[in-house]
Design a protein around this motif. Sequence first.
Motif, PDB file in Angstrom:
ATOM      1  N   TYR A 137      31.842  36.924  46.123  1.00  0.00           N
ATOM      2  CA  TYR A 137      33.286  36.820  46.346  1.00  0.00           C
ATOM      3  C   TYR A 137      34.034  37.061  45.035  1.00  0.00           C
ATOM      4  N   MET A 138      33.578  36.368  43.984  1.00  0.00           N
ATOM      5  CA  MET A 138      34.278  36.484  42.701  1.00  0.00           C
ATOM      6  C   MET A 138      34.206  37.917  42.170  1.00  0.00           C
ATOM      7  N   ALA A 139      33.071  38.564  42.373  1.00  0.00           N
ATOM      8  CA  ALA A 139      32.851  39.862  41.742  1.00  0.00           C
ATOM      9  C   ALA A 139      33.458  41.008  42.538  1.00  0.00           C
ATOM     10  N   ARG A 146      42.784  34.379  42.543  1.00  0.00           N
ATOM     11  CA  ARG A 146      41.905  33.420  43.218  1.00  0.00           C
ATOM     12  C   ARG A 146      40.592  33.254  42.477  1.00  0.00           C
ATOM     13  N   VAL A 147      40.111  34.365  41.917  1.00  0.00           N
ATOM     14  CA  VAL A 147      38.855  34.289  41.173  1.00  0.00           C
ATOM     15  C   VAL A 147      39.024  33.384  39.960  1.00  0.00           C
ATOM     16  N   LEU A 150      39.004  29.810  41.141  1.00  0.00           N
ATOM     17  CA  LEU A 150      37.642  29.443  41.534  1.00  0.00           C
ATOM     18  C   LEU A 150      36.775  29.201  40.296  1.00  0.00           C
ATOM     19  N   MET A 151      36.937  30.068  39.320  1.00  0.00           N
ATOM     20  CA  MET A 151      36.174  29.953  38.082  1.00  0.00           C
ATOM     21  C   MET A 151      36.473  28.599  37.423  1.00  0.00           C
ATOM     22  N   LEU A 152      37.757  28.255  37.400  1.00  0.00           N
ATOM     23  CA  LEU A 152      38.178  26.988  36.802  1.00  0.00           C
ATOM     24  C   LEU A 152      37.569  25.815  37.565  1.00  0.00           C
ATOM     25  N   LEU A 153      37.623  25.904  38.893  1.00  0.00           N
ATOM     26  CA  LEU A 153      37.080  24.825  39.717  1.00  0.00           C
ATOM     27  C   LEU A 153      35.577  24.682  39.508  1.00  0.00           C
TER      28      LEU A 153
END
Lengths: 333, 361
Positions: A137-139, A146-147, A150-153
């Motif tokens: 999803y991130m990539a 959003r990425v 998400l990365m922070l979370l």
Amino acid sequence: MSSRFVVLLIPLAVIAIFWLMARREAATRGPGHRGYFDRNGALLGTVFIALVGFWTVFLVVLPYLYMVVESFHPRLIPSKRGGPEDVLTIAQYRSFFVEPSSGNWNTIHLWAFIYTIGVSVVVAAFNFAICYPIAYYMAQSGTRQRVRVLMLLLVVPYWVNEILRAFALRLLLASKGLINQMLMGAGITDGPIDFLGANVGLYVGLSYAYLLIMVFPLYNAIESLDRNQIEAARDLGAPWWKIHRDVVIPYAKPGIASGCTMVFMLSAGSLAAPQFLGGPRTLWFTSIVYDFFFQSFNWPRGAAYAFILLVACIAFVLLMLRVFKVSLGETIR
Amino acid sequence: MSASVELDNLTVRFGSFTAVSRATLDIAGGEFFSFLGPSGCGKTTILRAVSGFLDPTEGAVRIGGQDMSGISPNRRPTALIFQNLALFPLMTVAENIAYGLRVRGVGKAERRRKADELLELIALAGQGDKLVSELSGGQKQRVAIARALAVQPKVLLLDEPLSALDLKLRQHMRAELRAIQRQVGITFIYITHDQGEALTMSDRIAVMSDGVIEQVGDGKSVYDSPATPFVASFVGENNAFPGRVVSADARMAVIETAFGRLAGRNPSRLTAGDRAILFVRPEAMVPTAGAPEATLASEVVSVAFEGNLTHLYLRGSGKKEISLSIGRTAGFAMPAQGATTPASYAPEAGLVLPEGALARE
């Protein structure tokens, strides 16, 4: 001459080799090539070699070598060290397989070893299953914003101390913990479920501890995949799971291997999660090593056990890389 | 097997930006159809809407008469050739070609047979076991075509597939693409910003600008009778003389330009007083005086000899120079640089169109 003394000779040899390599560089390359000492000057060149030598020797080579040597010695009280009883022996390694006092198979330690390796494999596989969708999803499909969120979370929870995290999980999973109370309150179970006794806490704790170690290699690998490849597969008629099977996973294989290797190694060598989240009957191999060092002060046996674990893990990883046809170089790309 | 493609009032918006606005056209089955326009004109968006990677904001795409809304790309009878080809680097050439068959559950032997057959078609027989990275640019190009043809699409979509090749190879591949299209007989939809490609290969061309289809027609009509100033200036070289119509009838119009009164055909039925632009192709002009309302005079800025043609550049009214392309057999004496020369054209070769945006240089 004691074998411990040999260990001290090796660092000197390493420094000498570095120095010789630097000297030879100018000679082997063509005349136009400026050698190592020409580029850096005699003083700085010597300082660099000394620093690299120091780092290699005192932080990498020496500690491990000392432990290797230690593992081939009998356990002795300090006054007898270096005496006639201080001989080279494989007794410590043997004790892993055969209990020295009784002469029977050392089933407890063997079982703990197999269990540790087995659980670590499962944790690595489980972690992959969780992290692959996140990384994909991130990539590939997430919007930039959003990425980032998400990365922070993903990262922020790791600011919390590992032991604190383990105890927090314990609180959730305990007999009178939040999850059991919710299950009982909702009428799903009558009595509390012994999550910790069943090692659920251990599995969750281990998986969570190394989540990032899995996510980032996967993310790195998938991120560089040209999105057109995915669309091309889709256009040619592939359903989503075939796209992953045929295009994304083969491409990300080095990243997958890297992530799985790291999680497996770290999990097999972890101490905190098994100590605080393992069930009362669970014996984790690193805990045994720990106890040899700090409870029974049997450093030689502890060192031998640690090396058995290390060598077994490396062998296992190399075998898996072979099976999945990934070269070691690719995984550290 | 080919299928027609119909765009019915196709509109695609990204937020407040309209990428494609009310595109309506019918592409016949078996046709080689090109979308031609500068980058960012919306041609790739149309292609993605046809292949199913984009949902139209409004309107519909029909293939073979069937509405494609809600049908995902893996279920459409189309195959797309990507600009960067997007071959699978970890598969061999044959595996690449047969991938569409593999996901359809076709057996290994049959896949190999089909791949070999297609390798024959693209003149790469016996190279199926090579890795994609071992092929040259033109060979990769042909593998991408074979991979798309393997799934027997009814419509083949090509997104500027030749742009990565060098000039010689590009010209060679034009002919090859056209030959393959004749051979397989399916509908080709070709996206390009290169007018040479569009003109040489296509049955018909749609010229696009800023999300709008400006003109649809065969190469000759688009070149000879452009419908808008954009088409006139984008397709081929053209000299533009803006001005105001002073007199006009159903056939011809005369406009007052910076170089005096000049005449041209009047297909848009402009009347006196309308703002207009006169277009004259460089190859339609000669460096001598002609009919008074088809002759101008200007200073020679430069002369460029190109073998079969000599290009003469005269000072224009704006930044752009007036260009003349003169065939070497025409036998004109070339004026020297700095001299002032007359230049004329046959009035029927001039074209007067209503004022509008020109293509950006």
